[in-house]
Design an enzyme around this catalytic site. Structure first.
Site, PDB file in Angstrom:
ATOM      1  N   TRP A   1       0.744  -1.020   0.108  1.00 58.14           N
ATOM      2  CA  TRP A   1       0.102  -0.056  -0.072  1.00 58.14           C
ATOM      3  C   TRP A   1       0.856   1.329   0.026  1.00 58.14           C
ATOM      4  O   TRP A   1       0.372   2.253  -0.283  1.00 58.14           O
ATOM      5  CB  TRP A   1      -0.868  -0.095   1.122  1.00 58.14           C
ATOM      6  CG  TRP A   1      -0.230   0.097   2.526  1.00 58.14           C
ATOM      7  CD1 TRP A   1       0.802  -0.550   3.020  1.00 58.14           C
ATOM      8  CD2 TRP A   1      -0.730   1.069   3.549  1.00 58.14           C
ATOM      9  NE1 TRP A   1       1.187   0.085   4.324  1.00 58.14           N
ATOM     10  CE2 TRP A   1       0.123   1.040   4.655  1.00 58.14           C
ATOM     11  CE3 TRP A   1      -1.531   2.014   3.546  1.00 58.14           C
ATOM     12  CZ2 TRP A   1       0.428   1.548   5.595  1.00 58.14           C
ATOM     13  CZ3 TRP A   1      -1.628   2.797   4.833  1.00 58.14           C
ATOM     14  CH2 TRP A   1      -0.844   2.470   6.029  1.00 58.14           C
ATOM     15  N   ASP A   2       2.211   1.139   0.228  1.00 66.39           N
ATOM     16  CA  ASP A   2       3.323   2.161   0.341  1.00 66.39           C
ATOM     17  C   ASP A   2       2.937   3.063  -1.144  1.00 66.39           C
ATOM     18  O   ASP A   2       2.895   4.210  -0.903  1.00 66.39           O
ATOM     19  CB  ASP A   2       4.501   1.781   0.196  1.00 66.39           C
ATOM     20  CG  ASP A   2       4.709   0.950   1.614  1.00 66.39           C
ATOM     21  OD1 ASP A   2       3.901   0.106   1.812  1.00 66.39           O
ATOM     22  OD2 ASP A   2       5.994   0.911   2.101  1.00 66.39           O
TER      23      ASP A   2
ATOM     24  N   GLU B   1       0.363  -2.653  12.794  1.00 61.70           N
ATOM     25  CA  GLU B   1       0.639  -3.999  13.028  1.00 61.70           C
ATOM     26  C   GLU B   1       0.892  -4.217  14.550  1.00 61.70           C
ATOM     27  O   GLU B   1       1.279  -5.478  14.860  1.00 61.70           O
ATOM     28  CB  GLU B   1       1.927  -4.464  12.111  1.00 61.70           C
ATOM     29  CG  GLU B   1       1.416  -4.309  10.580  1.00 61.70           C
ATOM     30  CD  GLU B   1       2.614  -4.555   9.754  1.00 61.70           C
ATOM     31  OE1 GLU B   1       3.741  -4.916  10.130  1.00 61.70           O
ATOM     32  OE2 GLU B   1       2.329  -4.158   8.649  1.00 61.70           O
TER      33      GLU B   1
END
Lengths: 757, 757
Positions: free
Chosen positions: B351-352, B478
């Protein structure tokens, strides 16, 4: 027929299952029910001989390894093969897959503890014989696995040739088509010695990494009119060849004695030879008589008699027999999830022991229960180490699966996260104490174990809004992982904490001096004991106002409902067909979770909540785990759902015999076997043992005439017979005993029947 | 000095970092900043040449593999080495680790796009020379990696020997001491052709499993008074040897041209030779001039000028330079987490791209943004497949990490569970549409992508108590995995759902006929569109009344608070020092989560909630992820926390240059580089692009005199200059434009400065 299991299969899928069903064991040694003479090449067989706890260490691979993930795993090994015996009628090799099988029967004798195989066979070229095999693993000489073969040619046979092997070239089972057993790590033993020495064949292996050694020392005997003998030694095996005159009956006997460095020191051959020398005086039949005596004693107090259903009677006896076969009875072993009957779950010990199997031993053979508890105690130090690895500053975190104490679970959401195992072990200690009132045990083992597990809960949970909460653990239901305030976990932790404080109190009253030594050893402060009591009392047990049930966890009831009714049958068990995230997102249970907590700790909720909860969770439970039915049966009994109690019980009693879970080939479902006993004694008979004593709440299923069993309790031996007319209690050992029957106190005296209508 | 990065390191840890910092790339090809002549044996170097998306497929090992876990992983490969050039002054081999390094400098030229290395060296035996290396990977001829070497002996040297290699015997990096890169899978290329053909050295490799091929065709040139030439071919490499008269300056040039079967069909050598032929007319300096022109054009609109801090000016230029170097510009590639500068994260796309890097391209080089979006669109089918694998009946679940579309994450709690990536991709499409108003794009790509991702949310979440809820996903943080109603995920899904319905509406109005084709193709019903709108409107966004903040998820705020202040420094990043379960049990964040949602979708909450949330989460955030600082800087700007905005910005601008995360050797932190740009333009300048148009809310840090940058918007080019006196807007392309400045509408006309005090 209720004392034996008869099998006549010769097709492959059935024979694989039979290998597990007809496995023999004594808690130390286990041998699958393989054919001595082997199979044809295309046949799949899991040929296995196991020694409880005899394992190697293998590496765990992770695609992504995070901190605290175990790097290695333990694995029960298939050890030296002593089963193999080939028979030739002249040039025709005996095989049940060639020629004509005129008659074929196998019987597992539950009363006498042996397996036989009776064959009438004609070879492709017409050579005909009766052949009978008998085998047993001795409960009295645990190292001994003996086989006896009678061969009676009934057509003309010049020569019978018998070739017997002791083979160190063994591996664990590998199935290329099944990723669960194709992962390699199959070959874990090196052969270090193979020799023939006087009367004995001797083979010794060593594991790759754990450096454990195992030896097999074998002697053979023949009874025959005339024969020649020869033997041969290769790199991997010893081979003995008897060539016998084929005109008379022949009897061949093989005594395999297994020793290992976990129990027998370093001189494995010498130890095994000594054992061989000790049994030399007795022949096979005499040894078998000793075996029968042992089992006779065992069944005296361990049998359960069901009058009214032979299938179920056979089922419970079969299950009890495998429990005694599987239970480790020494300091280094416990009961593996599959006993010693197969390689499933790699011979690991789980909570299955404490919650599902221990009660049977505790109530019928308390000294065996004690041995199992002491084995867990021996793992306490590694449980403390494990807690530190994971990040705890104090306490003991028992591994989810292990042999010698190292966490062997490679998937933490349904492994390490099942923190409840630490409270389960504590629970089993408490139950042992309640049944035995053994204060020495409390002082020597139980107190420390309860203190260290209580410390874990303090470090794991936290106080919020005056409630003690435990976040991010997994309960028994693996279809919902890593949740906050799992009811089962919190309930068991509450019990753990309160009992830790109580044990401290009892210990302090009985033996302050000894307690001080322990307090000093583990650096315990009185403040901690207060914290345990406080956390226990304020433990948050999630409750849902809408449904008036105990909530499985903080969020379970807010999730989507799985549509079990419209899930195709081939999608079960769900875990083999859905990604865990999908399962986690639904209200769907693999097995009893909250309902189990309501069984183990029934006083934590009122009857109506327990009933409502049962009604709610039953609809969501797949019983994809074999640990589920028995709990649902017990709780149905408690709640007066007699039909359900009976139906769920039926699922447990013959789960392996009928292979209803489809994977009995990988080994027997030991916890379910314990669960069958639980469903009878805790379910139909309503047994509970609490601070207040032993109580029963019998309710015999309508389908049966009677149910009879024994209980040992605080030195007494009690017989319970439930019939449709009432219940008869008889105190067989012990002076007197007061128990509770359906809430009423009953006084029993030695030898006197007390009948209640 | 702000247009170049100078390095003079010769010690090993620094040189490893420099290899990443001084890496060259053009989005197709990337080469780490290794020394052409190599290192001494004990030296650790990650010698790497990478082609974006050129990968092999490797197996993933699991200790316990559950349903839907990916079985294979993709891995970016180190391809044929064209870097190596050895130089001998008579018998002394040139090495910076022997003899005397009298002068040594390396410069990465950000304006001109090349790396040089200038050396004054004396050999152990006293041979002395100036040596200069220059190298670039061409933005114009993307297959070209050229090296130019000038050697000027200044002591007596009879002969200079130059040995140049093209070597197919390559592997990926392995570090025995680092389990993250020691796992094997290093060697994944077989050599299929090595030859010398007229002017060219040709080497071709093929991957083990994906069967992709890569070729390198190299030509070399020498400018010298007198020399001899020889070449040699082995199984693995071609070696060219020039022996040159040492009394005059020498110039050696090497042109490596890389082709691969992902882009160049099957005739890789022929294609490469054709490219060689095309560039033949130009010498190294001329090619470098073309490179400079390309970069000149690029910087014209992509530069950001900071007046007042040379360190930061250098930092932002360095970061922008690596963004353009890393971005895939063709249909098969995207931007890897480490760009083409190293092997960390195996060349995977995360997704960076969408959340951290795309905005830079979108606002300065929209055609490159479009290419990146189209690459994601090409993965839509595999995202639909992946959704089915996991158990969804509809929709597209984009993989957490991938190259060609297969999920390559081996740890689902922080991988597949990050469902938000599907909404992140949708978000980037929406942003592209808002900036470009490209209706053709909406019709051809965006609508379908939004529809399929919207379907995923419908299938994942569920309506309860009139709210749409999403259970068991992981947000950006995370350190708390598998939670219910992660604020970020729900907010992004809401946007996804509402825009899917909106895109349907727009499409329907603009081109009903074409929409019908799509509706037909994907079997869409109008009812679904209503459901999207309904679910979007009723999306549950967790809010905590006590703190008056957006709750990160349903249970985050009820957990224990991690004591960050008293956590020893060497325990960071926490993920390397604590088991995930321990992390999950605390309120502690790896990176911005809710705060990021408040940036991307600021209109979903009021200002006070956003401010309260920032204050709350900031205290719990470790910034253990490099994706965190920029978000905290942007939001600090929004909230008027000017000091914090500046301080967090400082953490981003030079994160790699100063190696503050300690792992730049494994590759550059590309998302953080995009984040630097975001912090300047979305942070200090307050850019937002919404339905209502483009708005800015500039607030120049006190430390600077001015900040200047360009924006492209709906075909216009806008210059923005913020100084301490005010802001000047100039429309450089486009007729006229209305934007919002600090909430007030401003009308801009071509070429006219609009100054606002």
């Amino acid at each position: 027929m209720t004392w034996k299991l008869t099998k006549q299969n010769l097709d492959n899928p059935s024979l694989l299952v039979d290998e597990s069903l007809l496995s023999l064991g004594n808690g130390y040694l286990g041998v699958r029910g393989n054919f001595e003479e082997g199979y044809t090449d295309s046949f799949q067989s899991i040929r296995g001989t196991y020694i409880n706890a005899f394992h190697d260490i293998t590496d765990i691979s992770y695609g992504e390894k995070l901190h605290g993930f175990p790097e290695t795993q333990q694995k029960l090994l298939n050890v030296i093969d002593g089963q193999t015996i080939e028979i030739y009628l002249d040039d025709d090799r005996f095989s049940l897959f060639e020629g004509e099988v005129i008659d074929f029967n196998r019987h597992l004798h539950l009363d006498a503890g042996f397996l036989d195989r009776i064959i009438h066979w004609k070879s492709p070229s017409g050579k005909e014989a009766y052949i009978q095999f008998r085998r047993f693993t001795s409960f009295v000489t645990r190292e001994l696995f003996a086989i006896d073969v009678k061969i009676e040619p009934i057509s003309h046979v010049d020569q019978v040739r018998i070739v017997s092997y002791v083979n160190g070239g063994v591996s664990n089972f590998v199935d290329k088509d099944d990723p669960r057993v194709a992962s390699g790590h199959a070959k874990r033993l090196n052969i270090i010695d193979v020799k023939k020495d006087n009367d004995y064949s001797l083979v010794k292996n060593i594991t790759y990494k754990s450096e454990l050694e195992v030896a097999c020392v074998t002697s053979t005997k023949i009874e025959a009119k005339q024969y020649t003998y020869d033997s041969q030694t290769t790199n991997s095996h010893v081979e003995e060849v008897y060539v016998v005159d084929g005109r008379n009956p022949i009897r061949f006997t093989k005594y395999n004695v297994y020793t290992d460095t976990l129990r027998h020191g370093q001189a494995l051959f010498e130890q095994a030879v000594e054992i061989q020398d000790n049994i030399k005086e007795k022949n096979f039949d005499q040894l078998l008589t000793v075996q029968k005596q042992y089992l006779n004693d065992f069944w005296q107090t361990s049998d359960i008699e069901i009058d009214g259903d032979e299938q179920l009677q056979q089922g419970i006896r079969f299950n009890i027999f495998h429990l005694i076969q599987s239970a480790g009875k020494d300091a280094v072993s416990n009961i593996a999830a599959k006993g010693l009957s197969g390689e499933g779950y790699e011979g690991h010990y789980f909570w299955d022991t404490e919650i599902y199997m221990l009660p049977f031993f505790l109530m019928t053979n308390p000294e065996m229960a004690r041995s199992l508890l002491l084995h867990r105690y021996s793992l306490l130090d590694s449980a403390k180490e494990r807690a530190r690895e994971v990040g705890h500053t104090q306490g003991a975190l028992f591994p989810w699966r292990t042999i010698t104490g190292g966490e062997s679970s490679a998937f933490f959401p349904a492994g390490t996260a099942q923190y409840h195992i630490s409270a389960d072990i504590a629970y089993s200690y408490i139950q042992y104490y309640l049944v035995t009132k053994d204060d020495v045990f409390l002082q020597e083992y139980m107190a420390e174990l309860l203190f260290e597990t209580a410390r874990l809960w303090i470090d794991t949970g936290h106080m919020k809004d005056d409630q003690f909460r435990i976040d991010d653990v997994t309960g028994p239901d693996e279809y919902t992982c890593i949740v906050n305030n799992n009811y089962y976990t919190n309930a068991m932790a509450k019990n753990n904490l309160l009992w830790a404080a109580k044990a401290f109190q009892i210990y302090s009253e009985k033996n302050k001096e000894s307690l001080d030594v322990l307090v000093n050893k583990i650096g315990l402060s009185e403040q901690e004991v207060k914290e345990w009591k406080d956390a226990g009392e304020r433990m948050y047990l999630p409750y849902d106002e809408t449904y008036q049930i105990s909530a499985q966890d903080d969020s379970f009831l807010s999730k989507k409902l799985w549509d079990l009714e419209n899930t195709p049958k081939d999608k079960f068990p769900l875990l083999l067909n859905y990604h865990p995230l999908t399962l986690y997102r639904y209200q769907v249970c693999k097995q009893a979770d909250t309902v189990l907590a309501h069984f183990l700790l029934e006083d934590q909720q009122d009857f109506q909540t327990i009933k409502n909860s049962y009604d709610y969770y039953e609809k969501l439970t797949t019983h994809d785990s074999s640990l589920s039915y028995c709990v649902y049966s017990i709780m149905a009994s408690k709640l007066g759902y007699d039909d359900k109690a009976y139906r769920y019980f039926n699922e447990t009693a013959r789960l392996d015999i009928d292979n209803t879970h489809g994977n009995t080939k990988d080994g027997l479902h030991m916890a379910n076997m314990g669960g069958t006993w639980l469903a009878l004694v805790y379910g139909f008979a309503g047994l509970r043992v609490k601070d207040t004593g032993l109580s029963l709440f019998p309710a015999l299923p309508n389908e049966w005439n009677s149910l009879k069993f024994h209980l040992k309790y605080q030195g007494s031996l009690l017989s319970v017979k439930m019939s449709q007319n009432g219940v008869t209690y008889t105190l067989l050992e012990g002076e007197e005993l007061t128990i509770s029957h359906r809430g009423k106190s009953i006084h029993l005296e030695l030898g006197q029947d007390v009948k209640i209508a």
